[in-house]
Design a protein around this motif. Structure first.
Motif: not given
Length: 219
Positions: A77-105
């Motif tokens: 049921n994952h794909d039909k019940l989960v919403d994604t916040f793609s704008q946040v994904f894009e922000l994380i990618q931009k920050l990584r490109q600036k050298g800011i380490k990114q982690s998930l807990f």
């Protein structure tokens, strides 16, 4: 100040997963107890990984089978019940490109977290992922945050943790790091009570604006 390491919660921070989690837990609860839980009752179970929550619901003897039922529902049921916040994904990618380490807990166990990370193809966004079944104690204890800080060898003052729940803020503060409360998909009506966050972001544009201001000069 600019932070050298950002830690992100997963559920209701990077993805909208309430419908999936409520459905999975309620399926298990109804199958093994014959009754259902309200959304509020399910939220009160949050903190430990799903293996601990399900053991609490069904007991040790039926835990393994109930977990398999949980993961089957979660995967199917994952794909039909989960919403994604793609704008946040894009922000994380931009920050990584600036050298800011990114982690998930995340409080999720590794198995369910990997389903989400692979389905959404966001494993690559993070330099380290720590799950709820990989630490001694769950949120609001600081174990997950401390593990990540130790891995990167940053000082707590250089770290910020973004999450949607008071548990996330408590975990951050017990580890000595700044806690940012995000409310664009919060399921906690009392999210502004109790522990005081260092930052509050009511929506994603507010977060984008803050990041642009703080990290504008970093290339």
């Amino acid at each position: 100040m600019t932070f050298k390491l950002m830690i992100w919660d997963l559920d209701n921070t990077l993805i909208g997963s309430s419908k999936l989690l409520w459905g999975a837990f309620n399926m298990v609860f109804e199958k093994y107890t014959g009754s259902k839980l309200s959304p509020k009752e399910i939220v009160q179970l949050y903190g430990p990984p799903e293996s601990d929550v399900i053991e609490k619901i069904v007991g040790k003897k039926r835990k393994n089978q109930a977990l398999e039922d949980f993961y089957t529902y979660y995967r199917e049921n994952h794909d039909k019940l989960v919403d994604t916040f793609s704008q946040v994904f894009e922000l994380i990618q931009k920050l990584r490109q600036k050298g800011i380490k990114q982690s998930l807990f995340t409080s999720k166990g590794r198995r369910s977290a990997d389903i989400t990370l692979k389905r959404l193809d966001i494993v690559k966004l993070f330099d380290l992922v720590v799950c709820g079944d990989e630490i001694p104690r769950p949120k609001p204890y600081p174990d997950g945050v401390v593990k990540i800080i130790s891995y990167f060898s940053f000082s707590p003052e250089e770290v910020i943790y973004f999450g949607d729940s008071p548990l996330d803020i408590q975990s951050a503060h017990q580890a000595g790091v700044k806690g940012a409360l995000v409310l664009w998909d919060s399921i906690h009506p009392d999210a502004l009570g109790g522990e005081k966050p260092d930052f509050i972001f009511l929506d994603i544009p507010k977060l984008e604006e803050w990041i642009e201001q703080v990290y504008a000069g970093i290339e």
